[in-house]
Design a protein around this motif. Structure first.
Motif, PDB file in Angstrom:
ATOM      1  N   TYR A   1       0.817  -1.211   0.000  1.00 51.99           N
ATOM      2  CA  TYR A   1       0.000   0.000   0.000  1.00 51.99           C
ATOM      3  C   TYR A   1       0.853   1.265   0.000  1.00 51.99           C
TER       4      TYR A   1
ATOM      5  N   ASN B   1       3.914   1.700  -1.330  1.00 53.29           N
ATOM      6  CA  ASN B   1       4.522   1.917  -2.642  1.00 53.29           C
ATOM      7  C   ASN B   1       3.518   2.508  -3.630  1.00 53.29           C
ATOM      8  N   ARG B   2       2.274   2.079  -3.575  1.00 45.76           N
ATOM      9  CA  ARG B   2       1.253   2.627  -4.455  1.00 45.76           C
ATOM     10  C   ARG B   2       0.844   4.036  -4.041  1.00 45.76           C
TER      11      ARG B   2
ATOM     12  N   ALA C   1       3.771   6.189  -5.186  1.00 43.70           N
ATOM     13  CA  ALA C   1       3.814   6.330  -6.645  1.00 43.70           C
ATOM     14  C   ALA C   1       2.812   7.375  -7.118  1.00 43.70           C
ATOM     15  N   HIS C   2       1.595   7.329  -6.579  1.00 40.31           N
ATOM     16  CA  HIS C   2       0.586   8.318  -6.964  1.00 40.31           C
ATOM     17  C   HIS C   2       0.902   9.692  -6.375  1.00 40.31           C
TER      18      HIS C   2
ATOM     19  N   TYR D   1      -5.486   4.254  -1.039  1.00 40.25           N
ATOM     20  CA  TYR D   1      -4.579   3.167  -0.659  1.00 40.25           C
ATOM     21  C   TYR D   1      -4.263   3.214   0.841  1.00 40.25           C
TER      22      TYR D   1
ATOM     23  N   SER E   1      -8.537   4.160 -11.056  1.00 40.86           N
ATOM     24  CA  SER E   1      -7.136   4.066 -11.476  1.00 40.86           C
ATOM     25  C   SER E   1      -7.024   4.024 -12.999  1.00 40.86           C
TER      26      SER E   1
ATOM     27  N   GLU F   1      -5.177   7.026 -15.264  1.00 37.73           N
ATOM     28  CA  GLU F   1      -4.053   6.762 -16.161  1.00 37.73           C
ATOM     29  C   GLU F   1      -4.409   7.071 -17.606  1.00 37.73           C
TER      30      GLU F   1
END
Length: 611
Positions: free
Chosen positions: A470, A472-473, A476-477, A530, A553, A557
């Motif tokens: 969770y 890392n996501r 990243a966002h 997340y 998501s 993107e």
């Protein structure tokens, strides 16, 4: 923990696009304020009163105020207090400041003993003060004991003193002394006489007049030098100023458009919006700091706001925006909510507000917009990321658990023969096998399937893997959001370029700006989802949130890729696609927030926050 058991105590950007458009006493009672009499729009912290499934949403009402709005409220408050005390606006302001702007406390103390209350702020209740315009004295024989300046008949010194004493100093020394102060007192160390705001304004006006005279003289000298240079070098004097450093951003754009060089274009593209915003902030700040009195008034206003529980300064960098809490909506009132802490700790609410400069933040915790999760989870997540993110990554990459007691061990030498200091277990660092079994025939370099029978080790690893999944996501966002926001900073210039190249009006390019704004809000909501799911235990509602999160998501993107790949000259051709993609993202964002609100209001949702 069930969805209705959040509890934590703490003193105290939204991603919503529509706004619908009371006084609650928080702490000490203030002067009554009638919102109907104000020209400032009253907004809600959420656009809808219920979710799609008709679950009530608790909301707050608020106003996004400017500096002038708060200054007007402060003036009204001072006049209201003076209407009761009958001591003068200046004296009322000094007294309010002394009592941290608490009206009830001031009235109680003043009515009990007015003389003592006056003495506590450096005022003499029975003394007659000198009029402000008589405090400025021009004296050719005065010697300033601070800067050692001495007046003369040709160059007399301008002096100033408080209306409550006779301690005179030159105006420059007094101005320097009072420049950064909010409590104004006499310069003499043994004198406690206070300087009233009107007296400070008299000093401020005197300095401004002197600076104006010097400025006119300086401009006249500069103009004469320019004319002399023009005569000598043979060019027109007015052309010398046409290419200065202060030409407008529109001239920048015109010059850039004719030049057409890609490097210059990119440089201006990045810097255009930044310069424009910085200049706007600097101009406003310069206006507030133009004089000694306006600087003091600005500091007093900020001091007043910081002392009020129903006001918040916008936490965005260098933002002068201020938000004022008005009241809870009818849903909150029917739920028995009477305070902001209670409001923030229950589930069906996000106290997200928007300042007058379009920055969104949480009114309760003053954090960035954290829709779709409540303040308690935000607090827990931020603390966990601060404590665990770097530590967990380092432990995972640089240590191994002892095979016997599961203690994390760092290898501090070249030898692979390890001995645990906790349980004295000896093992091989490479294969984690018993060291006593390492003989000539032992092959620790050969891969073997190993089943780990240690529940404690397995739980520890699973816990770390879940957190890193969770985190890392989320990270990243968060990084993508910052990149998108950087792109947004050059949006004005980009739209201007689109207008010129395609010969279209400003209104015909607004779909592109709207698409970028929606992308920012959608990614921000996705990022915080997340953090929310990390604390949610597996259940049917969690699967529904994950499904909605997946759709958001994909929409984020898709729009992000469209914005990145379509060149400025082709933006108008892709207008319908931009509108379609941004509309889809917007609907998925609201759907995710809606599902989260439904889930938070349900006892089926289980949330686990370590205490």
């Amino acid at each position: 923990m069930s969805g209705s058991e959040f509890s934590f105590s703490e003193e105290g950007y939204s991603s919503f696009d529509e706004d619908d458009g009371y006084q609650l006493s928080i702490g000490d009672t203030d002067v009554a304020f009638d919102p109907d009499a104000s020209q400032v729009e009253v907004k809600y912290s959420y656009p809808d009163a219920t979710t799609s499934t008709k679950v009530p949403i608790n909301r707050i009402k608020y106003q996004a105020l400017s500096y002038d709005d708060v200054d007007a409220l402060l003036t009204e408050k001072i006049k209201s207090v003076n209407g009761i005390l009958q001591v003068g606006d200046d004296e009322s302001m000094v007294l309010l400041q002394k009592f941290n702007w608490k009206v009830e406390r001031l009235l109680e103390k003043f009515l009990d003993n007015p003389i003592r209350t006056y003495d506590s702020v450096g005022l003499n209740y029975n003394a007659v003060r000198v009029q402000p315009e008589k405090l400025i004295v021009v004296d050719p024989h005065f010697f300033c004991p601070i800067c050692c300046s001495e007046g003369s008949e040709e160059n007399p010194l301008t002096t100033f003193h408080s209306g409550g004493c006779d301690h005179r100093y030159c105006v420059n020394c007094y101005a320097t002394f009072l420049k950064e102060k909010t409590t104004l007192t006499c310069m003499d160390t043994e004198c406690h006489s206070v300087i009233l705001p009107s007296e400070l304004k008299s000093l401020s006006d005197c300095i401004l007049n002197a600076e104006s005279v010097l400025g006119d003289a300086s401009n006249g000298l500069a103009a004469s030098k320019t004319e002399a240079s023009a005569d000598f070098y043979g060019y027109a004097s007015d052309s010398a100023t046409t290419r200065g450093n202060d030409y407008s951003d529109d001239e920048d754009a015109a010059e850039l458009d004719s030049d057409g060089e890609e490097i210059e274009e990119q440089r201006y593209l990045v810097e255009y919006r930044k310069r424009k915003l910085e200049k706007a902030v600097q101009d406003k700040e310069k206006q507030r700091n133009k004089s000694l009195y306006s600087r003091y008034r600005s500091k007093i206003m900020k001091d007043h706001v910081s002392q009020q529980a129903d006001f918040r300064l916008c936490p965005a960098l260098d933002c002068p925006g201020i938000v004022r809490f008005i009241d809870f909506d009818s849903n909150s009132a029917s739920s028995g909510i009477t305070g902001l802490e209670q409001f923030a700790n229950q589930h069906r609410s996000f106290p997200i507000v928007e300042c007058s400069y379009n920055h969104f933040f949480c009114f309760y915790c003053s954090k960035d917009n954290h829709v779709p999760i409540p303040c308690p989870i935000v607090k827990a997540w931020i603390k966990k990321c601060k404590d665990d993110s770097e530590t967990a990554n380092w432990i995972d990459n640089n240590t191994k658990p002892c095979p016997q007691c599961d203690t994390n061990i760092e290898k501090n030498g070249g030898c692979n023969h390890m001995t645990c200091k906790t349980c004295c277990h000896e093992f091989c660092w490479i294969c984690m096998g018993l060291w006593k079994d390492h003989k000539d025939f032992y092959k620790c370099n050969r891969y073997q399937e190993v089943k780990d029978d240690s529940p404690q080790k397995e739980n520890s690893r699973r816990y770390l893997e879940k957190y890193l999944f969770y985190y890392n996501r989320f990270a990243a966002h968060q990084t993508s959001f910052k990149k998108d926001r950087e792109f947004c900073s050059k949006l004005d210039f980009l739209i201007q370029k689109v207008q010129k190249r395609n010969k279209v009006s400003w209104i015909e390019t607004q779909f592109y700006e709207e698409a970028v704004r929606i992308l920012l809000k959608g990614r921000h909501t996705l990022m915080w989802s997340y953090a929310f799911l990390y604390y949610v235990e597996p259940c049917r509602l969690k699967h529904l949130i994950e499904d909605s999160q997946f759709e958001l998501s994909k929409a984020v993107e898709s729009l992000s890729k469209l914005i990145e790949t379509v060149k400025p000259e082709n933006i108008i051709k892709y207008r319908q696609r931009f509108i379609k993609e941004s509309g889809l993202l917007k609907s998925h964002k609201y759907a995710l927030v809606d599902i989260c609100l439904d889930a938070l209001a349900s006892d089926e949702l289980l949330i686990s926050i370590p205490t």
